[in-house]
Each structure stands twice: as structure tokens, then as C-alpha cells.
Design a protein around this motif. Structure first.
Motif, mmCIF file in Angstrom:
data_model
loop_
_atom_site.group_PDB
_atom_site.id
_atom_site.type_symbol
_atom_site.label_atom_id
_atom_site.label_comp_id
_atom_site.label_asym_id
_atom_site.label_seq_id
_atom_site.Cartn_x
_atom_site.Cartn_y
_atom_site.Cartn_z
ATOM 1 N N LYS A 116 0.831 -1.205 0.000
ATOM 2 C CA LYS A 116 0.000 0.000 0.000
ATOM 3 C C LYS A 116 0.870 1.262 0.000
ATOM 4 O O LYS A 116 0.637 2.194 -0.779
ATOM 5 C CB LYS A 116 -0.932 0.011 1.219
ATOM 6 C CG LYS A 116 -2.057 -1.007 1.156
ATOM 7 C CD LYS A 116 -2.970 -0.862 2.364
ATOM 8 C CE LYS A 116 -4.121 -1.851 2.296
ATOM 9 N NZ LYS A 116 -5.037 -1.712 3.471
ATOM 10 N N LEU A 172 -6.875 3.374 0.147
ATOM 11 C CA LEU A 172 -5.853 2.492 0.694
ATOM 12 C C LEU A 172 -5.736 2.638 2.209
ATOM 13 O O LEU A 172 -5.285 1.711 2.888
ATOM 14 C CB LEU A 172 -4.502 2.790 0.045
ATOM 15 C CG LEU A 172 -4.379 2.437 -1.437
ATOM 16 C CD1 LEU A 172 -3.020 2.867 -1.977
ATOM 17 C CD2 LEU A 172 -4.568 0.934 -1.650
ATOM 18 N N LEU A 353 -0.761 5.493 6.261
ATOM 19 C CA LEU A 353 -0.003 4.650 5.334
ATOM 20 C C LEU A 353 1.495 4.817 5.504
ATOM 21 O O LEU A 353 2.266 3.920 5.141
ATOM 22 C CB LEU A 353 -0.390 4.997 3.888
ATOM 23 C CG LEU A 353 -1.841 4.698 3.488
ATOM 24 C CD1 LEU A 353 -2.149 5.270 2.118
ATOM 25 C CD2 LEU A 353 -2.092 3.192 3.501
#
Length: 595
Positions: A116, A172, A353
């Protein structure tokens, strides 16, 4: 006086001083102003710690990019933009997808990031810097070239890609369920805002400037220009698009307006200063501690990223029909990360992320690739191949006249008309196939040939010519032809077009029979017509023109005797002191020199 305003003025003074010092030095070294601004920022900020807080300066400095896109939009009519659609959506989308995909795969293969984070990093790094690329194109005056237009098309799509990339980060970041509906809503709002911008620009902006122009207030026109640029930029930012995209659309909508040139002149000073400030702010944001802590990783990652991007862009441009040279130029201008990478990586931290350390490392990579771009663009020039010139088979049948003219550009075309009108035969040779074809449409018979080759001169009948007129455009080519003819045909009478004053002296040293600077007579005639229009009588204007011509010739003779160092415009013994000009006396008296 409070300390806050004092601090602001001090920082502004330091930034302007850094730009003033660094830009000329780096330009003189051939490294370009961009690298100079970066170096100034790095010295002012992270090295000397004179200014800190680049994150506060960068948003303001990004207005330089906004103004730049507005000016570019003014140069592109909607019809021109429509013709570029294949490059914008075809080549642009292919570049983002291929570059982002390759960089993502590389990050996963080397186990640098999970998949990701690798997707976000890969596609973030696939975007290039609009500011850096366009500054390089502007420095080279290549914005309107074929490769410049294709480069801009790719950059324009990258600006459009920021919306889906930001949406991708939200998806994501494990927010897909809540973001599914809002994604389409955001896209719809962005499209609606773009259409509203287009309609406003088409039906509101031009009438608005007409009303403002009638007031005659210059400062109001400048304020209106700034309002349009900043308003359109803020509107696009509010719907998730880039500010630069909004300014660009506003510029395109005003490209056909009669106020286009005035708007460009009003915006240009703000653009130049703010764009310089943007590059300095990037230099301020360099994190040397991150670079030193990850020196080996960055030493491998930065050239690898630039190589991957460069090769992918080169390959796509070749598939799109670009020549080797154009594809290489585009690849050399777009290998860096872009300012939108800062936005994406910061957003990725908020979405969970990235860690802050990873974002800092990626931002350092983007900054280093920016810094290396001017160097890469300069080195790429050594890989360019000589442009293939079209050649025409020529038998020189019928050549051999009283006058042999070498070079048939604008200067030669005018001179040839006088020669032909007098009834003289003229043999003309030129090495441009396009120029030969164009001239044939007007009844000129021109032979294809290179005047620097002895065999061509013989075939063109130089031995029969009473006068050889060298009318080539480039000084070095002219000198080469003159030296060749002087060595092989010393009795030829040479009439030569001169590039400038220094070139005239150089030609006189070669003992050519006649030389004329290409702009001398046209400049004299222009000035004479101008003063006549201001009310000076024809006789007085003619006397002034003759006086200037005489003085110019006297100074040339003085320089020819005493010598002139090439490029310095100084005599060995004393400088040339141009005489003050005085208005000639009326009547039959000749104008006298002022002492």
C-alpha cells in the motif's frame, strides 16, 4: 515597532538577497538559475539557520507556479489545447501509469515498503515538478517547440491526476467504505467546477476587463488580473484540483482576449519573484539530517528513480512518434519528483499509510531529484544526435553567373531582388531544402549546396563569378566561407553580410571588398522615418541619417586601425568614445561634430 513585522521584513530581505547573489553566479557557471535558487535556500535555511520554517514559506511561494501556469494559459488558445488532447490524455496518462507502476514494483521488490505504501510512493514519485520543468524550458526558449509542447502536455495531465491519487490514498487507508460514494461526488464536483470556470472565462472575464479598461486606472487592471488568477486558483483547490490548474484554465479562457498581452505584462513581475521564492523554499526544506542518516539508500534510490522515470518517458515518447532528440530532451526535463509529492506524502501520513520518517525520506528524495534535474538536462545534451538534414540531389546545370550568392535567407532575398531587377544573372546556393522549395514558389532558381565545401563552390561557377555575395546568417559559417574563398580564389570580389560591429571589423581584417551589418541600414531608415513622423523635415532627417552613417564609418575605421579585442569592444590603446550627436544645421551646411 513590534518584532513580528521586523522579522518578516528581515526574512524577505534575506531571501531576496540570496536570489540576487546566487542566480547570476550559477547562471554564469552554466548551471541555471534554478540550481542557484536551491543552493541559496539550502545555505540560508538548513546550513546557516538564518531562516527556519520552510513549510510556512512554501505555500506562499507556490503562487509562483500558479502565476506561471496562468501566463502559459494565455499563450494557449482553446483550439491549440484541443489539438494537444492526445498528448495530454494519451501520453500523460501512460507516463503516470507506467512510471508509477515501475516505481511501485521496485519498492516492493527491494522490500522497502509494504504494497500500500509502495503504491502511494511509486505514483507520488511518478509526478514531475511543473515549476522545474517549465523553468528549464523557459530558460532555453523551448516552450513553443515540439518537445516543449509535449512536455507541457504530460505535466498538465499530472496536475489532473492529483485528484484520483488523493482519492486512492483515502481508499488504501482503510476508508474505502465511507469514501466510495464521496469519491464519485468529489469527481463530479471537480468536473462541475471546471465547466463553471470555462463558462465564466468565456462569457464573464472579457466583458469584465472591458469595463475596467474604460476606467483608465492601471492599478485597477493589475488588481483585477491578480483577483482572476488567485480566485480561479482557490476555486480549483476548494474542489480538490490543483491551484495551478485553476490559473491555467483562466489563462486559456483569456488567450483570445484583446487584453491578453496587458495581463501577461501585469502578472509577469509577480510570477518571476514568486517562482524564484518557490525554488528557494524547496532549498529551505532540505533535511540534511535525513539525508546523512540514509546516505547509502538515497545514493542508490535517487539515481534509480530518475533513471526509471527517464527511460520510461523516453520509451513512451518514441512510441508516440517523437524523434530520438526530442524524446531524450523530454526525458531529461521530467525525471524529478514534483511538488505534488509533498502533498501526497503528507496526506499518506494522515491516512496511516506512512510514518513521519518515511514521508521525510520520500520528501528528501523528491528534493534531491529536483536539485539534480538541471544537471541531468545539461548532460543529456551530449547524447543528442545531429539533426538529420534533408538533402537534394543537384547537378548545377546552368550555374555560372556574374554574381554567386551563398545563402538565401531574408537578407539575401532582398539583395537578390535588386540584382535580378538590374538584369544581372545570379547563381544562388543554399543548404536548406525547405527554403529552396519555398523560393521556387516565387520563381527563384536556387541550387542546393553547402557553401563551406570547395567542390560545391566550383560546381556553382565561382570561377566565372565577378562578385561573390556571402549572405549566410551565422557568423562562424560566414567566416569559414570567406576564409575558404580567400585562400582558394584570392582574386574574387567578396561582398559579405556582417553579423554585428565586431564581425564587420573581423571581415575588414580579411580584406573583403565590401561588408554591411545586417541591421545598419534598416535601423537608420527606421530612425529617419520616426523623426520625420515627429515633424522633422525630410532634408534635416536625411542630413541626420547621413551624419550618423558617416560617424559610424569613422569609428569603424578607427577601430580597424587600432584593433579591437573580440567581445570587449575596447581598443588596445584607448577606448572608442562615441561622439555626442547634435542636430544638423538647417540649409546647405553639413552637420558638424560636437567636441
Amino acid at each position: 515597532m513590534s518584532t513580528a513585522p521586523t522579522l518578516i521584513f528581515t526574512e524577505a530581505l534575506v531571501l531576496l538577497g540570496g536570489a540576487v547573489v546566487a542566480a547570476p553566479i550559477f547562471r554564469k557557471l552554466g548551471l541555471g538559475t534554478v540550481l542557484g535558487y536551491l543552493a541559496a535556500g539550502a545555505v540560508i535555511g538548513p546550513l546557516a539557520h538564518i531562516i527556519t520554517g520552510a513549510e510556512e514559506i512554501l505555500p506562499v511561494a507556490e503562487l509562483g507556479v500558479v502565476f506561471l501556469l496562468f501566463v502559459i494559459g494565455l499563450e494557449l488558445k482553446p483550439s491549440t489545447l484541443w489539438r494537444m488532447r492526445a498528448d495530454i490524455f494519451g501520453l500523460g496518462s501512460a507516463q503516470v501509469l507506467l512510471g508509477g507502476g515501475l516505481l511501485t514494483i521496485a519498492a516492493v521488490m527491494f522490500q522497502l515498503l509494504d504494497w500500500k505504501a509502495a503504491v502511494v510512493a511509486g505514483f507520488g514519485l511518478s509526478l514531475s515538478s511543473t515549476a522545474f520543468a517549465l523553468q528549464i524550458l523557459n530558460d532555453r526558449n523551448d516552450m513553443n517547440s515540439a518537445y516543449g509542447q509535449r512536455t507541457f502536455s504530460v505535466l498538465l495531465f499530472q496536475d489532473l491526476a492529483i485528484v484520483p491519487l488523493l482519492a486512492m490514498i483515502s481508499i488504501l487507508g482503510n476508508q474505502a467504505g465511507s469514501q466510495s460514494a464521496s469519491l464519485w461526488m468529489d469527481i463530479g464536483i471537480a468536473i462541475a467546477a471546471t465547466l463553471a470556470m470555462i463558462l465564466t472565462g468565456r462569457y464573464v472575464l472579457t466583458p469584465l476587463f472591458q469595463i475596467i479598461a474604460r476606467t483608465g486606472a492601471r492599478e485597477v487592471m493589475i488588481a483585477a488580473a491578480l483577483f482572476v488568477v488567485l480566485g480561479s486558483a482557490m476555486l480549483m483547490q476548494a474542489v480538490g484540483l490543483s491551484m495551478a490548474m485553476g490559473a491555467f484554465l483562466a489563462g486559456v479562457m483569456l488567450a483570445e482576449s484583446s487584453y491578453r498581452h496587458e495581463l501577461e505584462a501585469d502578472i509577469e513581475p509577480f510570477r518571476g519573484i514568486l517562482q524564484a521564492l518557490f525554488f528557494i523554499a524547496v532549498g529551505l526544506s532540505v533535511q540534511f539530517n535525513v539525508i546523512f542518516d540514509n546516505l547509502l539508500l538515497l545514493a542508490l534510490a535517487v539515481p534509480l528513480i530518475m533513471l526509471v522515470k527517464g527511460l520510461s518517458i523516453y520509451g513512451l515518447c518514441r512510441l508516440a512518434g517523437s524523434s530520438h532528440n526530442d524524446a531524450l530532451r523530454i526525458a531529461a526535463v521530467l525525471p524529478q519528483g514534483g511538488e505534488f509529492g509533498f502533498v501526497l506524502f503528507t496526506t499518506a501520513v494522515s491516512a496511516g499509510l506512512f510514518s513521519n520518517a518515511t514521508a521525510s525520506l520520500l520528501i528528501s528524495i523528491v528534493t534531491l531529484t529536483m536539485a539534480l534535474t538541471p544537471v541531468v538536462a545539461s548532460l543529456a545534451n551530449h547524447l543528442l544526435k545531429g539533426e538529420a538534414r534533408e538533402e537534394i540531389e543537384e547537378d548545377f546545370e546552368g550555374a555560372g553567373s556574374d554574381v554567386l550568392m551563398i545563402g538565401f535567407s531574408r537578407f539575401g532575398q532582398i539583395a537578390a531582388q535588386i540584382l535580378l531587377a538590374s538584369g544581372r544573372d545570379v547563381t544562388i546556393i543554399d543548404d536548406s531544402a525547405d527554403r529552396i522549395r519555398q523560393a521556387s514558389m516565387f520563381g527563384f532558381r536556387i541550387y542546393f549546396g553547402d557553401g563551406t565545401r570547395l567542390d560545391m563552390l566550383r560546381a556553382a561557377g565561382i570561377e566565372k563569378a565577378k562578385i561573390v555575395a556571402v549572405c549566410t546568417q551565422k557568423r562562424d559559417v560566414t567566416d569559414k566561407i570567406v576564409d575558404l574563398i580567400a585562400a582558394e580564389f584570392p582574386h574574387c570580389r567578396l561582398f559579405v553580410r556582417s553579423y554585428d560591429r565586431v564581425h564587420s571589423l573581423s571581415l575588414r581584417a580579411r580584406n573583403v571588398e565590401y561588408e554591411l551589418r545586417e541591421t545598419l541600414e534598416s535601423g537608420l531608415k527606421f530612425g529617419r522615418s520616426a523623426i520625420t513622423a515627429l515633424g522633422v523635415s525630410e532634408d534635416t532627417a536625411a542630413a541626420i541619417e547621413d551624419d550618423i552613417r558617416r560617424r559610424d564609418e569613422e569609428r569603424l575605421q578607427l577601430q580597424a586601425v587600432d584593433g579591437l579585442r573580440a567581445g570587449t569592444h575596447m581598443l588596445y590603446n584607448r577606448p572608442v568614445q562615441p561622439e555626442p550627436l547634435v542636430k544638423p544645421k538647417r540649409g546647405a551646411e553639413q552637420p558638424e561634430d560636437a567636441l
